[in-house]
Design a protein around this motif. Structure first.
Motif, PDB file in Angstrom:
ATOM      1  N   GLU B 345     -84.869  90.009  21.438  1.00  0.00           N
ATOM      2  CA  GLU B 345     -83.614  89.912  22.192  1.00  0.00           C
ATOM      3  C   GLU B 345     -82.525  90.741  21.536  1.00  0.00           C
ATOM      4  N   ALA B 346     -82.487  90.621  20.198  1.00  0.00           N
ATOM      5  CA  ALA B 346     -81.458  91.366  19.464  1.00  0.00           C
ATOM      6  C   ALA B 346     -81.675  92.866  19.637  1.00  0.00           C
ATOM      7  N   ARG B 347     -82.993  93.266  19.523  1.00  0.00           N
ATOM      8  CA  ARG B 347     -83.306  94.692  19.705  1.00  0.00           C
ATOM      9  C   ARG B 347     -82.895  95.148  21.084  1.00  0.00           C
ATOM     10  N   GLN B 350     -79.275  95.390  21.424  1.00  0.00           N
ATOM     11  CA  GLN B 350     -78.804  96.585  20.728  1.00  0.00           C
ATOM     12  C   GLN B 350     -79.075  97.822  21.575  1.00  0.00           C
ATOM     13  N   LEU B 351     -80.284  97.853  22.160  1.00  0.00           N
ATOM     14  CA  LEU B 351     -80.640  99.003  23.000  1.00  0.00           C
ATOM     15  C   LEU B 351     -79.704  99.123  24.187  1.00  0.00           C
ATOM     16  N   VAL B 352     -79.459  97.947  24.822  1.00  0.00           N
ATOM     17  CA  VAL B 352     -78.576  97.952  25.987  1.00  0.00           C
ATOM     18  C   VAL B 352     -77.192  98.432  25.583  1.00  0.00           C
ATOM     19  N   GLN B 353     -76.769  97.937  24.389  1.00  0.00           N
ATOM     20  CA  GLN B 353     -75.446  98.318  23.914  1.00  0.00           C
ATOM     21  C   GLN B 353     -75.409  99.822  23.629  1.00  0.00           C
ATOM     22  N   ASP B 354     -76.473 100.292  22.949  1.00  0.00           N
ATOM     23  CA  ASP B 354     -76.537 101.724  22.640  1.00  0.00           C
ATOM     24  C   ASP B 354     -76.511 102.551  23.916  1.00  0.00           C
ATOM     25  N   LEU B 355     -77.305 102.070  24.883  1.00  0.00           N
ATOM     26  CA  LEU B 355     -77.412 102.808  26.138  1.00  0.00           C
ATOM     27  C   LEU B 355     -76.067 102.839  26.851  1.00  0.00           C
ATOM     28  N   ALA B 356     -75.412 101.662  26.862  1.00  0.00           N
ATOM     29  CA  ALA B 356     -74.109 101.578  27.509  1.00  0.00           C
ATOM     30  C   ALA B 356     -73.126 102.506  26.812  1.00  0.00           C
ATOM     31  N   ALA B 357     -73.211 102.498  25.457  1.00  0.00           N
ATOM     32  CA  ALA B 357     -72.302 103.349  24.690  1.00  0.00           C
ATOM     33  C   ALA B 357     -72.566 104.816  25.006  1.00  0.00           C
TER      34      ALA B 357
END
Lengths: 140, 591
Positions: B345-347, B350-357
């Motif tokens: 979930e954390a990964r 993080q991926l979603v956050q990275d992607l959004a960023a």
């Protein structure tokens, strides 16, 4: 207009950091308005405010201020806000001339008391057209 | 269900009854035997009486015959024999009195016989005396008077009576005793039968119950074994605690999960499996639950943390249930190690956050770049205009044409930048979603696009949708302007409609234009993609990408169906949740 040349000349303040845009505005004003004009230019917001205050104190307030929104120090919105809050300056018409077509920018400018919001045009004819619309502010 | 008498009570009662019957039989036997002994003893005593009686009878006869002989012969020997018989008789009478002493009736009889014996003796003595004094004639005469004989007969009769009486008595007693014995025997057998029957039924019952219990015990053992296997082979840890939080049961999965062997934790407080601050608070929490019934985990389940024997802390999913065994409360916990899930979930987060960023950065970049590109472009445009105006007389025809091309390219670039700006705004710059009546919006768009007279635009009944007004306008405006721009038929027909399909609303823009070959149908939604030379259509190739981006932002999809030469239909969907008003039932036709 019957008064002396210098004192009767309409004064336009140009607060614009981009020298090319500043040059284009002067060129368009020169060609669009067939009357004596005094153009005072400032390339930062702070400098513009300072010149405005100085000018109002020593001469008289300009007929209109052409204000860009993206400035290097303080934003055009902040300049506008300062003008509207300064009793000595608050009555000066301010027209925003900017590259931003953002509705947010436009709404904020209106809320802060901008008299007009014009988007910088593409091409000479557009500039000429804008400067002709500026004439409305020059009738004293 | 509780019975008034349990099985055990029932069996006990049966045994008590059996014992009671046996006791009664014992008592009856004792009583009967006592009576038998008494009767026998009495019989014996009575038999003792018979013997002297018989002796008396014979001795009297012996005395008489000796006397008679003496009277006839005068033999001294016979006289002595007579005397001896009389002595014997007295002795036998004494015996008789002794034997009969125990029974008053017999004693009375003995007295009577004694008297009769005495009378007989007296009669004989009289005869003897007469013989000795008056001579034989006188004695014989006396004898012939037969007084002695009468006495003897009376004695014999009395003896016979007593003997008969005694024999009767003996026979009666024997019969009575026998009857008693038989009666007791009958009772005994009946009782024995009853007891045996009772014991047989009791043992049948007990055996049956034992068998039943044995089966139940085996079934229970089987069931327990099955349950234990189930618990032991469970993937999740399974822990049972008592009211005080002490661990009662701890399966193999728990051993593997927490690193403690069952023997190390059974009987200890479950808080040892928790990190701080749960460890300190668990007892308080349990105590509060027992007191107030306030639930935090019990019956609900939640994500908390566990601590392994090595001190490491890991996230767990905990489901606690409460149950009662023998009136005592217990709690069972099913625990799942969710470390991997949490990490995943954390990964993912993080991926979603990275992607959004990254997306945000890209959009910002597109926006800033476009803006910054615009400033010099404006200068180029204006300056080119001025040059071509101010120096018009200095240019020859080629120069003028080149300036015209230059200015044209500048405007083209301006359009492209505008397109990128628009595209980058979708999803980044959000407007408020408001109800938009599509029929009205479409009429405005058609007015704005001002299609040539030979193209008819028909707008079907459209619903009202809740969206950002600018975005939905961009969608329809791009689809309609494409339909108008590429129209190649003398009588152009464009039709717009909407229809509910499942959980979505499907919108379409249909034209009878040139159509699009299947191989291009996917490609046209890509950024900057056009199918015709740009100069001819003045298309930026951004419109359909913009449509796709907007529609997908709203959770819909866009596609087209087309027959080359006959026309195309562009479809897109919006979720039902975006549609608030049913179709407005009026048709608007724009010429």
């Amino acid at each position: 207009m019957s008064q002396s040349h210098f004192s009767s000349a309409a004064t336009i303040f140009l607060i614009e950091d981009n020298p090319t845009d500043s040059y284009l505005s002067r060129m368009a004003l020169d060609r669009a308005i067939a009357m004596p004009l005094q153009i005072v230019a400032a390339d930062t917001g702070e400098r513009g405010l300072e010149l405005l205050r100085h000018h109002c104190r020593n001469h008289r307030c300009p007929n209109v201020v052409l204000l860009d929104l993206s400035l290097p120090d303080i934003s055009g919105h902040e300049v506008l806000s300062a003008v509207r809050q300064d009793p000595a300056l608050q009555d000066i018409p301010v027209v925003i001339l900017t590259g931003s077509d953002s509705e947010e920018d436009q709404r904020r400018a209106r809320e802060l008391g901008a008299n007009d919001y014009w988007i910088k045009p593409m091409g000479m004819l557009g500039y000429m057209d804008i400067m002709r619309r500026l004439k409305a502010y020059l009738r004293t | 269900m509780k019975r008034l008498f349990s099985f055990e009570h029932f069996i006990l009662l049966g045994f008590v009854i059996a014992l009671f019957i046996l006791g009664m039989v014992g008592l009856a036997s004792y009583w009967s035997t006592t009576r038998f002994i008494e009767t026998s003893w009495l019989g014996l005593r009575n038999a003792e009486v018979l013997i002297p009686l018989q002796s008396i009878a014979t001795t009297v006869q012996r005395a008489e015959s000796a006397q008679r002989g003496y009277l006839l012969t005068g033999s001294e020997q016979l006289r002595r024999r007579n005397e001896q018989a009389l002595v014997d008789l007295a002795r036998e009478v004494a015996k008789l009195r002794t034997a009969a002493a125990h029974d008053p009736v017999l004693a009375q009889r003995a007295d009577e016989i004694d008297r009769l014996v005495a009378a007989c003796n007296a009669a004989q003595l009289q005869v003897l005396r007469a013989y000795q004094t008056d001579g034989p004639e006188q004695a014989r005469a006396l004898l012939l008077q037969d007084t002695g004989r009468t006495q003897t007969a009376a004695l014999e009769t009395a003896i016979a009576q007593v003997v008969d009486q005694l024999r009767d008595q003996l026979l009666r007693d024997a019969a009575a005793s026998r009857a008693d014995g038989e009666q007791v025997m009958r009772y005994f057998f009946v009782a024995l039968g009853l007891v045996m029957l009772l014991l047989l039924s009791l043992s049948t019952l007990v055996l049956g119950e034992m068998l039943r219990r044995q089966r139940a015990t085996k079934a229970l053992a089987d069931s327990e074994a099955k349950l234990q296997t189930l618990v032991d082979t469970a993937v999740d840890a399974f822990i049972v605690i008592d009211e005080r939080g002490n661990i009662e049961s701890y399966n193999r999965a728990a051993e593997a999960m927490f690193g403690y062997a069952a023997a190390e934790v059974i009987g200890r407080n479950v808080s040892m499996l928790m990190p701080s601050p749960y460890r300190e608070e668990h007892d308080k929490y349990l105590e509060r639950y027992l007191r107030t019934g306030e639930r935090r985990v019990i019956g609900i389940g939640r994500e908390v943390y566990g601590q392994r024997s090595d001190g490491s802390v890991f996230p767990i999913d905990l489901a606690v249930a409460e149950f009662r065994v023998g009136g005592r409360r217990r709690f069972s916990g099913i625990i799942r190690d969710i470390s991997e899930r949490k990490q995943a979930e954390a990964r993912q987060a993080q991926l979603v956050q990275d992607l959004a960023a990254a997306n945000e950065e890209l959009s910002s970049f597109a926006y800033v770049a476009s803006h910054d590109l615009k400033a010099p472009l404006r200068a180029i445009a204006a300056l080119a205009d001025w040059i071509s105006t101010d120096y018009a007389d200095k240019f020859d025809e080629d120069g003028k044409e080149q300036m015209r091309l230059l200015i044209g390219r500048v405007h083209r670039m301006d359009q492209l930048i505008d397109g990128i700006l628009q595209y980058s705004r979708v999803g980044r710059v959000r407007e408020e979603s408001v109800p938009v009546a599509l029929n009205a919006l479409l009429r405005e768009i058609v007015d704005l696009l001002a299609p040539p007279a030979e193209i008819s635009v028909e707008i079907g009944p459209m619903p009202t949708v809740v969206v950002e007004p600018t975005r939905i306008q961009q969608v329809f405006q791009n689809l309609l302007s494409n339909a108008i721009r590429y129209m190649d038929k003398p009588q152009g027909r464009i039709e717009v409609g909407a229809q509910r399909v499942g959980n979505d609303w499907r919108f379409h823009v249909r034209d009878n234009g040139p159509g699009i070959e299947a191989r291009h149908q996917e490609r046209i939604f890509a950024l900057f993609q056009t199918l015709q030379p740009r100069d001819r259509t003045e298309s930026t190739g951004i419109g359909l990408s913009l449509v796709k981006k907007i529609v997908e932002l709203y959770g819909g999809r866009v596609w087209l169906e087309s027959t080359p030469g006959e026309g195309s239909t562009f479809y897109f969907t919006l979720p039902q949740s975006r549609v608030i008003a049913a179709v407005q039932d009026k048709h608007a036709t724009e010429q």
